[in-house]
Design a protein around this motif. Structure first.
Motif, PDB file in Angstrom:
ATOM      1  N   ALA A  92      29.111  43.441  59.291  1.00 40.77           N
ATOM      2  CA  ALA A  92      27.973  42.702  59.744  1.00 40.77           C
ATOM      3  C   ALA A  92      27.768  41.222  59.025  1.00 40.77           C
ATOM      4  O   ALA A  92      26.965  40.803  59.670  1.00 40.77           O
ATOM      5  N   SER A  93      27.434  41.984  57.738  1.00 34.51           N
ATOM      6  CA  SER A  93      27.250  40.101  57.205  1.00 34.51           C
ATOM      7  C   SER A  93      28.269  38.968  57.487  1.00 34.51           C
ATOM      8  O   SER A  93      27.287  38.436  57.925  1.00 34.51           O
ATOM      9  N   VAL A  94      28.934  39.329  57.624  1.00 38.00           N
ATOM     10  CA  VAL A  94      29.766  38.254  58.651  1.00 38.00           C
ATOM     11  C   VAL A  94      29.150  37.414  60.309  1.00 38.00           C
ATOM     12  O   VAL A  94      29.072  36.110  60.332  1.00 38.00           O
ATOM     13  N   ALA A  95      28.925  38.337  60.641  1.00 38.29           N
ATOM     14  CA  ALA A  95      27.853  38.234  62.215  1.00 38.29           C
ATOM     15  C   ALA A  95      26.969  37.521  62.272  1.00 38.29           C
ATOM     16  O   ALA A  95      26.648  37.248  62.994  1.00 38.29           O
ATOM     17  N   ASN A  96      26.043  38.700  60.880  1.00 37.97           N
ATOM     18  CA  ASN A  96      24.574  37.880  60.699  1.00 37.97           C
ATOM     19  C   ASN A  96      24.512  36.760  60.199  1.00 37.97           C
ATOM     20  O   ASN A  96      23.984  35.741  60.725  1.00 37.97           O
ATOM     21  N   GLU A  97      25.895  36.384  59.940  1.00 34.48           N
ATOM     22  CA  GLU A  97      25.820  35.110  58.939  1.00 34.48           C
ATOM     23  C   GLU A  97      26.189  33.711  60.228  1.00 34.48           C
ATOM     24  O   GLU A  97      25.612  32.468  60.812  1.00 34.48           O
ATOM     25  N   THR A  98      27.020  34.228  60.996  1.00 35.40           N
ATOM     26  CA  THR A  98      27.895  33.249  62.087  1.00 35.40           C
ATOM     27  C   THR A  98      26.472  33.524  63.268  1.00 35.40           C
ATOM     28  O   THR A  98      25.849  32.184  63.647  1.00 35.40           O
ATOM     29  N   MET A  99      25.646  34.208  63.482  1.00 35.38           N
ATOM     30  CA  MET A  99      24.305  34.459  64.103  1.00 35.38           C
ATOM     31  C   MET A  99      23.320  33.537  63.667  1.00 35.38           C
ATOM     32  O   MET A  99      22.696  32.348  64.579  1.00 35.38           O
ATOM     33  N   LEU A 100      22.786  33.835  62.243  1.00 34.54           N
ATOM     34  CA  LEU A 100      21.528  33.170  61.758  1.00 34.54           C
ATOM     35  C   LEU A 100      22.060  31.146  61.504  1.00 34.54           C
ATOM     36  O   LEU A 100      21.054  30.533  61.727  1.00 34.54           O
ATOM     37  N   LYS A 146      20.730  31.960  56.670  1.00 38.48           N
ATOM     38  CA  LYS A 146      20.631  31.163  57.069  1.00 38.48           C
ATOM     39  C   LYS A 146      20.899  29.688  56.248  1.00 38.48           C
ATOM     40  O   LYS A 146      21.741  28.563  56.682  1.00 38.48           O
ATOM     41  N   HIS A 147      20.346  29.629  54.989  1.00 39.94           N
ATOM     42  CA  HIS A 147      20.698  28.424  54.914  1.00 39.94           C
ATOM     43  C   HIS A 147      21.625  28.464  52.954  1.00 39.94           C
ATOM     44  O   HIS A 147      21.741  27.029  53.015  1.00 39.94           O
ATOM     45  N   ALA A 148      22.139  29.261  52.997  1.00 34.67           N
ATOM     46  CA  ALA A 148      23.788  29.249  52.241  1.00 34.67           C
ATOM     47  C   ALA A 148      24.582  30.111  52.933  1.00 34.67           C
ATOM     48  O   ALA A 148      24.784  29.961  53.983  1.00 34.67           O
ATOM     49  N   ASP A 149      24.611  30.783  52.295  1.00 35.52           N
ATOM     50  CA  ASP A 149      26.431  31.743  52.883  1.00 35.52           C
ATOM     51  C   ASP A 149      26.572  32.982  52.202  1.00 35.52           C
ATOM     52  O   ASP A 149      25.786  33.366  50.965  1.00 35.52           O
ATOM     53  N   ASN A 150      27.114  34.303  52.530  1.00 35.69           N
ATOM     54  CA  ASN A 150      27.773  35.491  52.201  1.00 35.69           C
ATOM     55  C   ASN A 150      28.412  35.629  49.877  1.00 35.69           C
ATOM     56  O   ASN A 150      27.864  36.123  49.750  1.00 35.69           O
ATOM     57  N   MET A 151      28.703  34.156  50.097  1.00 34.20           N
ATOM     58  CA  MET A 151      29.076  34.172  48.660  1.00 34.20           C
ATOM     59  C   MET A 151      28.127  34.330  47.999  1.00 34.20           C
ATOM     60  O   MET A 151      27.363  34.579  46.514  1.00 34.20           O
ATOM     61  N   VAL A 152      27.066  33.537  48.211  1.00 39.03           N
ATOM     62  CA  VAL A 152      25.532  33.061  47.592  1.00 39.03           C
ATOM     63  C   VAL A 152      25.211  34.259  47.304  1.00 39.03           C
ATOM     64  O   VAL A 152      24.396  34.578  46.831  1.00 39.03           O
ATOM     65  N   ARG A 153      25.225  35.192  48.631  1.00 43.58           N
ATOM     66  CA  ARG A 153      24.396  36.219  48.463  1.00 43.58           C
ATOM     67  C   ARG A 153      24.907  37.478  47.565  1.00 43.58           C
ATOM     68  O   ARG A 153      24.859  37.917  47.083  1.00 43.58           O
ATOM     69  N   SER A 154      26.257  37.288  47.862  1.00 48.72           N
ATOM     70  CA  SER A 154      27.300  38.352  46.876  1.00 48.72           C
ATOM     71  C   SER A 154      26.737  37.931  45.058  1.00 48.72           C
ATOM     72  O   SER A 154      26.974  38.656  44.292  1.00 48.72           O
ATOM     73  N   LEU A 155      26.714  36.798  45.104  1.00 50.73           N
ATOM     74  CA  LEU A 155      26.304  36.201  43.952  1.00 50.73           C
ATOM     75  C   LEU A 155      25.502  36.943  43.453  1.00 50.73           C
ATOM     76  O   LEU A 155      25.074  38.161  42.047  1.00 50.73           O
ATOM     77  N   GLY A 156      24.064  37.268  44.245  1.00 49.66           N
ATOM     78  CA  GLY A 156      23.045  38.330  43.707  1.00 49.66           C
ATOM     79  C   GLY A 156      23.390  39.787  43.547  1.00 49.66           C
ATOM     80  O   GLY A 156      22.690  40.562  42.766  1.00 49.66           O
ATOM     81  N   LEU A 157      24.173  40.815  43.985  1.00 53.29           N
ATOM     82  CA  LEU A 157      24.710  41.784  43.694  1.00 53.29           C
ATOM     83  C   LEU A 157      25.187  42.652  42.068  1.00 53.29           C
ATOM     84  O   LEU A 157      24.467  43.361  42.301  1.00 53.29           O
ATOM     85  N   PRO A 158      25.628  41.467  41.845  1.00 49.23           N
ATOM     86  CA  PRO A 158      25.544  42.342  39.999  1.00 49.23           C
ATOM     87  C   PRO A 158      24.221  41.989  39.604  1.00 49.23           C
ATOM     88  O   PRO A 158      23.951  42.963  38.972  1.00 49.23           O
ATOM     89  N   LEU A 159      23.072  41.526  39.712  1.00 52.29           N
ATOM     90  CA  LEU A 159      22.543  41.406  39.422  1.00 52.29           C
ATOM     91  C   LEU A 159      21.068  42.269  39.901  1.00 52.29           C
ATOM     92  O   LEU A 159      20.815  42.882  39.553  1.00 52.29           O
ATOM     93  N   GLN A 160      21.787  42.455  41.426  1.00 52.86           N
ATOM     94  CA  GLN A 160      20.491  44.056  41.727  1.00 52.86           C
ATOM     95  C   GLN A 160      21.176  45.511  41.200  1.00 52.86           C
ATOM     96  O   GLN A 160      20.536  46.222  40.830  1.00 52.86           O
TER      97      GLN A 160
END
Length: 195
Positions: free
Chosen positions: A97-105, A174-188
């Motif tokens: 879902a995250s990769v499909a969303n990135e593709t669409m966005l 939209k402005h970065a990618d899933n790897m940048v989003r993944s960096l926020g997971l440990p903070l979450q």
């Protein structure tokens, strides 16, 4: 729905460890679907991030103090076959879902970010309605009051926080990618543990 089903089968530490597998699975899907290539350093970082998420759930002090004996009170991790199946499906669906969303966005021809978010949320509503009908949970009826029966301050807080999280995630994708989003997971996760 998979997330809630998985949480009924595994404890929180096990869930936190297994859900971190989204990071390498997402990286693999980004390579397959988007043609994204990762350098050796980036690949190493992905695995270090995953290992860090796993180690953050292990109480090393307790393991050392107990000397590896079985005397420690409760197991750190608990996983049933059904829980493993739910978690594998959850990781696969979340990554896809995250990769499909990135593709669409990232598809500029699809229009504005707000229009794309509206389509995503509308699809989410349709899927949830289909699940309610398919599981025989029953439709609460035409009255909005009946639909929101049982909602309290905590429920509305969850709705608001997940909405903000979804909009923020869409902007990051939209402005970065899933790897940048993944960096926020440990903070979450760290924030979750503090709360």
């Amino acid at each position: 729905n998979l997330l809630f089903a998985a949480l009924t089968q595994v404890n929180l530490a096990t869930y936190q460890v297994l859900i971190s597998l989204r990071i390498p699975v997402t990286a693999g899907l980004m390579r397959a679907m988007l043609g994204r290539r990762f350098s050796t350093w980036q690949q190493g970082s992905i695995w270090c991030l995953t290992a860090g998420a796993v180690l953050s759930q292990v109480d090393v002090g307790r393991m050392v103090a107990s000397g590896g004996s079985e005397a420690s009170a409760a197991p750190i991790f608990a996983l049933t076959p059904r829980g493993a199946a739910y978690m594998a499906t959850t990781v696969a669906c979340a990554s896809l879902a995250s990769v499909a969303n990135e593709t669409m966005l990232k598809d500029e021809a699809a229009g504005s970010l707000h229009a794309q978010n509206s389509v995503l949320y509308a699809c989410g509503v349709l899927v949830n309605v289909a699940i309610v009908v398919a599981t025989g949970s029953g439709w609460p009826g035409p009255s909005p009051a009946a639909f929101y029966r049982g909602f309290n301050a905590y429920t509305w807080g969850l709705v608001v926080s997940l909405t903000c999280l979804g909009l923020t995630t869409a902007a990051v994708l939209k402005h970065a990618d899933n790897m940048v989003r993944s960096l926020g997971l440990p903070l979450q996760r760290a924030a979750t543990r503090c709360l």
